[in-house]
Design a protein around this motif. Structure first.
Motif, mmCIF file in Angstrom:
data_model
loop_
_atom_site.group_PDB
_atom_site.id
_atom_site.type_symbol
_atom_site.label_atom_id
_atom_site.label_comp_id
_atom_site.label_asym_id
_atom_site.label_seq_id
_atom_site.Cartn_x
_atom_site.Cartn_y
_atom_site.Cartn_z
ATOM 1 N N GLY A 121 23.529 0.362 -44.313
ATOM 2 C CA GLY A 121 24.922 -0.032 -44.441
ATOM 3 C C GLY A 121 25.584 0.637 -45.631
ATOM 4 N N ASN A 165 17.447 -0.806 -41.440
ATOM 5 C CA ASN A 165 17.099 -2.026 -40.702
ATOM 6 C C ASN A 165 18.181 -2.382 -39.694
ATOM 7 O OD1 ASN A 165 19.079 -2.895 -42.418
ATOM 8 N ND2 ASN A 165 17.935 -4.611 -43.292
ATOM 9 N N ALA A 166 19.100 -1.447 -39.461
ATOM 10 C CA ALA A 166 20.163 -1.612 -38.450
ATOM 11 C C ALA A 166 20.986 -2.880 -38.673
ATOM 12 C CB ALA A 166 19.580 -1.567 -37.032
ATOM 13 N N LYS A 167 21.210 -3.212 -39.932
ATOM 14 C CA LYS A 167 22.073 -4.370 -40.195
ATOM 15 C C LYS A 167 22.673 -4.317 -41.597
ATOM 16 C CE LYS A 167 18.575 -7.625 -40.306
ATOM 17 N NZ LYS A 167 17.979 -8.950 -40.544
ATOM 18 N N GLY A 212 22.549 -6.332 -44.239
ATOM 19 C CA GLY A 212 21.724 -7.452 -44.683
ATOM 20 C C GLY A 212 22.434 -8.442 -45.597
ATOM 21 N N GLN A 235 24.943 -10.625 -43.686
ATOM 22 C CA GLN A 235 24.263 -11.634 -42.857
ATOM 23 C C GLN A 235 23.788 -12.794 -43.726
ATOM 24 O OE1 GLN A 235 21.392 -10.161 -39.998
ATOM 25 N NE2 GLN A 235 20.230 -12.070 -40.079
ATOM 26 N N ASN A 237 25.896 -15.860 -37.487
ATOM 27 C CA ASN A 237 25.858 -14.431 -37.770
ATOM 28 C C ASN A 237 26.880 -13.700 -36.901
ATOM 29 O OD1 ASN A 237 23.816 -11.671 -37.056
ATOM 30 N ND2 ASN A 237 24.808 -12.066 -38.993
ATOM 31 N N THR A 276 28.790 -9.870 -36.291
ATOM 32 C CA THR A 276 29.026 -8.413 -36.436
ATOM 33 C C THR A 276 28.323 -7.779 -37.641
ATOM 34 O OG1 THR A 276 31.125 -8.606 -37.672
ATOM 35 C CG2 THR A 276 31.259 -8.551 -35.264
ATOM 36 N N THR A 277 27.114 -8.171 -37.889
ATOM 37 C CA THR A 277 26.369 -7.515 -38.962
ATOM 38 C C THR A 277 25.345 -6.505 -38.432
ATOM 39 O OG1 THR A 277 24.819 -9.355 -39.010
ATOM 40 C CG2 THR A 277 26.627 -9.405 -40.607
ATOM 41 N N ALA A 278 25.154 -6.480 -37.102
ATOM 42 C CA ALA A 278 24.230 -5.487 -36.537
ATOM 43 C C ALA A 278 24.910 -4.114 -36.534
ATOM 44 C CB ALA A 278 23.837 -5.883 -35.116
ATOM 45 N N LEU A 279 24.162 -3.094 -36.869
ATOM 46 C CA LEU A 279 24.718 -1.736 -36.925
ATOM 47 C C LEU A 279 24.089 -0.869 -35.842
ATOM 48 C CD1 LEU A 279 24.564 -1.087 -40.789
ATOM 49 C CD2 LEU A 279 26.571 -1.727 -39.430
ATOM 50 N N LYS A 280 24.907 -0.068 -35.188
ATOM 51 C CA LYS A 280 24.393 0.955 -34.295
ATOM 52 C C LYS A 280 24.533 2.274 -35.047
ATOM 53 C CE LYS A 280 24.961 2.777 -29.604
ATOM 54 N NZ LYS A 280 23.611 3.328 -29.635
#
Ligand SMILES: Cc1ncc(C[n+]2csc(CCOP(=O)(O)OP(=O)(O)O)c2C)c(N)n1
Ligand SMILES: [Mg+2]
Length: 96
Positions: free
Chosen positions: A23, A49-51, A53, A56, A66, A68-72
């Motif tokens: 991030g 870690n695709a988020k 952190g 979250q 939780n 919209t904390t996941a990342l693509k």
């Protein structure tokens, strides 16, 4: 990365290493291009870690669900290669 760029300019004979989350790197990844353009030998270790952190954690500790904390993420190794940097992608902690 701005801090590392400044540090490497100031201490050109020393090794500068950035330890950064996916991030955090995403927010300033264009600065990697600056480092390459200025031939700064900064090492960047990205923990993917695709988020987001900390966000979250803030949400959970405040009792919120939780959101919209996941990342693509793009392939960071590919990005840094396209910028002209050297790169290694590590998928397992073993040295093999
Ligand atoms: C421009 C900018 N810089 C810094 C921050 C502070 N910040 C809040 S969330 C975040 C990213 C957190 O995600 P990540 O770096 O992937 O942390 P991890 O998942 O490893 O805990 C940052 C850098 C911000 N919000 N905006
Ligand atoms: Mg992360």
């Amino acid at each position: 990365m701005a801090g590392e760029i400044g540090a490497q300019f100031k201490y050109s004979a020393r090794q500068v290493i950035a330890l950064i989350g996916d991030g955090g790197f995403s927010m300033l990844m264009q600065e990697f291009m600056t480092a390459v353009n200025r031939k700064l030998p900064i090492k960047v270790i990205i923990f993917n870690n695709a988020k987001l952190g900390p966000i979250q954690l803030e949400q959970e500790s405040s009792g919120y669900p939780n959101y919209t904390t996941a990342l693509k993420n793009p392939g960071f190794a590919d990005f840094t290669r396209l910028c002209g940097g050297e790169r290694w992608r590590v998928e397992r902690p073993s040295s093999e």
